[in-house]
Motif scaffolding. Structure first.
Motif, mmCIF file in Angstrom:
data_model
loop_
_atom_site.group_PDB
_atom_site.id
_atom_site.type_symbol
_atom_site.label_atom_id
_atom_site.label_comp_id
_atom_site.label_asym_id
_atom_site.label_seq_id
_atom_site.Cartn_x
_atom_site.Cartn_y
_atom_site.Cartn_z
ATOM 1 N N TRP A 1 21.294 -58.377 46.745
ATOM 2 C CA TRP A 1 21.234 -57.953 45.350
ATOM 3 C C TRP A 1 20.020 -57.074 45.125
ATOM 4 O O TRP A 1 19.092 -57.079 45.915
ATOM 5 N N SER B 1 30.700 -53.808 32.504
ATOM 6 C CA SER B 1 30.570 -55.184 33.000
ATOM 7 C C SER B 1 29.341 -55.359 33.884
ATOM 8 O O SER B 1 28.972 -56.484 34.212
ATOM 9 N N LEU C 1 29.268 -54.767 36.927
ATOM 10 C CA LEU C 1 29.740 -55.188 38.240
ATOM 11 C C LEU C 1 29.836 -53.946 39.123
ATOM 12 O O LEU C 1 30.866 -53.278 39.189
ATOM 13 N N ARG D 1 34.271 -61.985 47.291
ATOM 14 C CA ARG D 1 33.943 -63.359 46.910
ATOM 15 C C ARG D 1 32.954 -63.909 47.902
ATOM 16 O O ARG D 1 32.893 -63.480 49.062
ATOM 17 N N GLN E 1 29.335 -69.470 43.932
ATOM 18 C CA GLN E 1 30.057 -69.921 42.750
ATOM 19 C C GLN E 1 31.499 -70.131 43.186
ATOM 20 O O GLN E 1 32.151 -69.188 43.620
ATOM 21 N N GLN F 1 35.173 -67.740 42.490
ATOM 22 C CA GLN F 1 34.810 -66.525 41.753
ATOM 23 C C GLN F 1 35.065 -65.299 42.623
ATOM 24 O O GLN F 1 34.473 -65.151 43.680
ATOM 25 N N ILE G 1 35.174 -61.041 42.237
ATOM 26 C CA ILE G 1 34.842 -59.946 41.339
ATOM 27 C C ILE G 1 35.302 -58.625 41.933
ATOM 28 O O ILE G 1 35.541 -58.523 43.145
ATOM 29 N N THR H 1 23.763 -58.678 38.111
ATOM 30 C CA THR H 1 24.882 -59.277 37.375
ATOM 31 C C THR H 1 26.043 -59.598 38.305
ATOM 32 O O THR H 1 26.616 -60.687 38.244
ATOM 33 N N ALA H 2 26.383 -58.649 39.176
ATOM 34 C CA ALA H 2 27.500 -58.864 40.112
ATOM 35 C C ALA H 2 27.189 -60.017 41.060
ATOM 36 O O ALA H 2 28.029 -60.898 41.277
ATOM 37 N N THR I 1 27.365 -63.435 39.499
ATOM 38 C CA THR I 1 28.721 -63.870 39.171
ATOM 39 C C THR I 1 29.353 -64.640 40.326
ATOM 40 O O THR I 1 30.138 -65.556 40.105
ATOM 41 N N VAL I 2 28.986 -64.301 41.563
ATOM 42 C CA VAL I 2 29.583 -64.968 42.727
ATOM 43 C C VAL I 2 28.638 -65.925 43.437
ATOM 44 O O VAL I 2 29.069 -66.735 44.246
ATOM 45 N N ASN J 1 24.318 -67.859 43.361
ATOM 46 C CA ASN J 1 23.042 -68.128 42.705
ATOM 47 C C ASN J 1 21.999 -67.186 43.300
ATOM 48 O O ASN J 1 21.503 -67.426 44.386
#
Length: 140
Positions: free
Chosen positions: A31, A52, A54, A76, A87, A90, A92, A119-120, A123-124, A126
């Motif tokens: 990230w 979004s 993403l 994912r 997650q 999930q 995306i 953010t992306a 979402t999948v 931590n």
């Protein structure tokens, strides 16, 4: 009549109706933080970023000399060094807007398949517990 030919026919029909079963790859994701602009794909154009948030930057394996710009990938989280980082359930879809080797902000890990916006990634997985994750990734 033998059952064996019917079972092969059944499997063949499943693959015809679900081609995505065979098309996903395994990779890694890191990230990165803002600022996200300028990018290697679109410069400082703010409209490049999906509402979004993403989006991500392509690593060497998918960059394809810039042809990756604008491509969409579904992904994912499969696993991470820190247990429980993914997650569950999930998936995306992210848009490639940059090249991982030219990011304004450095990624949390180098040499990954894709570097995701915060953010992306969040979402999948931590993002505070993992610098990178193992992913299943498929071009859309």
């Amino acid at each position: 009549m033998s059952i064996l030919p019917l079972s092969f026919s059944f499997l063949f029909l499943i693959f015809l109706h679900h081609p995505s079963v065979c098309l996903a790859d395994i990779g890694t994701a890191a990230w990165y933080r803002p600022p996200y602009s300028p990018t290697a794909c679109y410069g400082s154009d703010a409209s490049q970023f999906p509402s979004s948030y993403l989006f991500g930057a392509a690593g060497e394996g998918i960059w394809d000399n810039g042809a990756a710009c604008g491509r969409q990938y579904k992904l994912r989280c499969l696993s991470a060094v820190a247990a429980g980082s993914c997650q569950p359930d999930q998936t995306i879809q992210v848009k490639i807007v940059d090249y991982a080797r030219s990011l304004v902000s450095p990624g949390s890990a180098s040499g990954t398949t894709i570097v995701l916006s915060q953010t992306a990634f969040a979402t999948v997985a931590n993002w505070t517990a993992s610098q990178s994750i193992n992913i299943e990734i498929q071009q859309v």
